[in-house]
Design an enzyme around this catalytic site. Structure first.
Site, mmCIF file in Angstrom:
data_model
loop_
_atom_site.group_PDB
_atom_site.id
_atom_site.type_symbol
_atom_site.label_atom_id
_atom_site.label_comp_id
_atom_site.label_asym_id
_atom_site.label_seq_id
_atom_site.Cartn_x
_atom_site.Cartn_y
_atom_site.Cartn_z
ATOM 1 N N HIS A 215 68.174 -52.456 -32.842
ATOM 2 C CA HIS A 215 68.642 -53.985 -32.875
ATOM 3 C C HIS A 215 68.727 -54.240 -31.479
ATOM 4 C CE1 HIS A 215 68.785 -58.370 -33.976
ATOM 5 N NE2 HIS A 215 70.529 -57.649 -33.273
ATOM 6 N N SER A 216 68.709 -54.918 -30.681
ATOM 7 C CA SER A 216 69.290 -55.174 -29.152
ATOM 8 C C SER A 216 69.793 -56.227 -29.144
ATOM 9 C CB SER A 216 67.572 -55.353 -28.210
ATOM 10 O OG SER A 216 66.679 -54.331 -28.473
ATOM 11 N N CYS A 231 66.898 -63.093 -33.946
ATOM 12 C CA CYS A 231 68.039 -62.218 -33.569
ATOM 13 C C CYS A 231 68.803 -62.025 -34.893
ATOM 14 C CB CYS A 231 68.803 -61.769 -32.185
ATOM 15 S SG CYS A 231 67.166 -61.562 -31.096
ATOM 16 N N ASP A 290 59.234 -57.349 -21.018
ATOM 17 C CA ASP A 290 60.544 -56.471 -21.704
ATOM 18 C C ASP A 290 60.937 -55.701 -20.357
ATOM 19 O OD1 ASP A 290 61.975 -55.123 -23.361
ATOM 20 O OD2 ASP A 290 60.723 -55.862 -24.733
ATOM 21 N N ARG A 292 62.998 -53.238 -21.583
ATOM 22 C CA ARG A 292 64.281 -52.529 -22.409
ATOM 23 C C ARG A 292 63.508 -51.386 -22.386
ATOM 24 N NH1 ARG A 292 63.881 -56.078 -27.937
ATOM 25 N NH2 ARG A 292 61.477 -56.043 -27.117
#
Length: 358
Positions: A215-216, A231, A290, A292
């Site tokens: 989970h970011s 989220c 993205d 990440r």
């Protein structure tokens, strides 16, 4: 003596300097100033040095500005002699693109290498700033850095793709609404970047696949209950499912806004208010879809003794990244929660452009 900073520590200094508006120097021969934190005085000082400073921007931002990106992933915009601070910052920040779409024509450099400029953009990204930097090539970078007391870093260090080692700092019992058998683990990377967390529910068997979620962090969704994303519901839904099953691990990775930071995420939200979708907004800012790094999640799982997971996700990229990092994904567990009238288009874009299985 062992007191001098190593390359990792010098890069951490460089990120902090750029965030404060202090220039840094690349050993390969360049002075670098982050556009977002640039002020008029340092811009004037740069122009007094002579030479041919350029404004390095990503190819995504160059595409928005109709500038030629001869270097593939970036463009080196030649800085006009009369460039003002507002002009420089308008090239980096798309906030007024619709009000003032004509910023050129922009002339971009095509001769010479671009590795120093690539390193400058990488450092701006790592500092969670807009990916744009003023770069002036120097004939004697070391002497310039020493004369002006500036942080000196090797360009190859900024471009390194190795994951910084993660160190477990502490873990402690943390009773939660979903399970009184909760435990929070803190992991700190060697490079001075953000810490990451693991929420362990129950006592998962290390020999069997653990129910897990990457989970970011999402300040707006997780804490404020934002309706623009899913989220918060995903966070609570994942923890709830782990509580129901009696075991699980939720990795809370501090990669806000798909890795671009909260300030840039809010810039993207502002662009969405102008009619751009979430991917288009990132591109106009100069970022990838993205940014990440899911390797962090895989490394934490390994440090905790897990080698296989049942992954709670709608994102196939997470599954692929876990597998590529040596974590076996025995099952992808869907997590479809949180859709509402405010985020319907956002979720549709994630499905259409980012491959999420919704």
């Amino acid at each position: 003596m062992g007191f001098s900073p190593d390359i990792t520590e010098r890069l951490a200094r460089a990120r902090a300097d750029l965030r404060m508006g202090v220039p840094i120097v690349l050993e390969g021969g360049a002075l670098v100033l982050a556009v977002e934190t640039l002020d008029a005085a340092r811009l004037a000082d740069l122009q007094l040095l002579g030479g041919a400073p350029v404004l390095a921007i990503t190819a995504w931002r160059a595409q928005t500005l109709k500038a030629r990106a001869y270097d593939g992933d970036l463009a080196r915009v030649v800085l006009p002699g009369d460039a003002t601070l507002s002009w420089v910052q308008s090239i980096a920040d798309p906030a007024d693109d619709l009000r003032s779409p004509m910023k050129g024509p922009l002339r971009t450099a095509r001769e010479g290498g671009a590795d120093l400029h690539r390193a400058a953009i990488a450092l701006c990204k790592a500092a969670r700033l807009l990916p744009a930097a003023l770069v002036l090539e120097l004939s004697d970078a070391t002497s310039f850095a020493n004369e002006h007391n500036l942080t000196l870093v090797p360009a190859e260090g900024a471009l390194a793709t190795e994951l910084s080692p993660l160190n477990p700092i502490i873990s402690a019992r943390l009773p939660l609404d979903v399970s009184e058998a909760g435990r929070l683990h803190i992991f700190r990377p060697d490079d001075g970047a953000e810490e990451h967390y693991a929420v362990e529910i129950g006592q998962p068997d290390r020999a069997t696949p653990v129910l897990s979620r990457l989970h970011s962090a999402c300040f707006t969704g997780d804490l404020l209950g934002s309706l623009k994303c899913d989220c918060g519901p995903q966070l609570r839904g994942a923890l709830g499912q782990m509580g129901t099953e009696g075991a699980g691990v939720l990795l809370y990775l501090n990669q806000e806004g798909r890795g671009i930071g909260l300030a840039n995420k809010m810039r993207a939200y502002s662009l969405q208010d102008q009619g751009f979708d979430t991917v288009e907004a990132n591109h106009r800012l100069g970022f990838e879809d993205d940014e990440r790094d899911f390797r962090i999640g895989a490394e934490i799982l390994k440090r905790m003794g897990f080698s296989s997971v049942r992954l709670l996700t709608n994102n196939p990229a997470k599954v692929a990244r876990m597998e590529s990092c040596g974590i076996s994904v025995t099952e992808r567990v869907p997590l479809k929660v949180g859709e509402n009238r405010h985020n319907h288009a956002y979720l549709a874009t994630k499905a259409a452009k980012s491959g999420h299985l919704l």
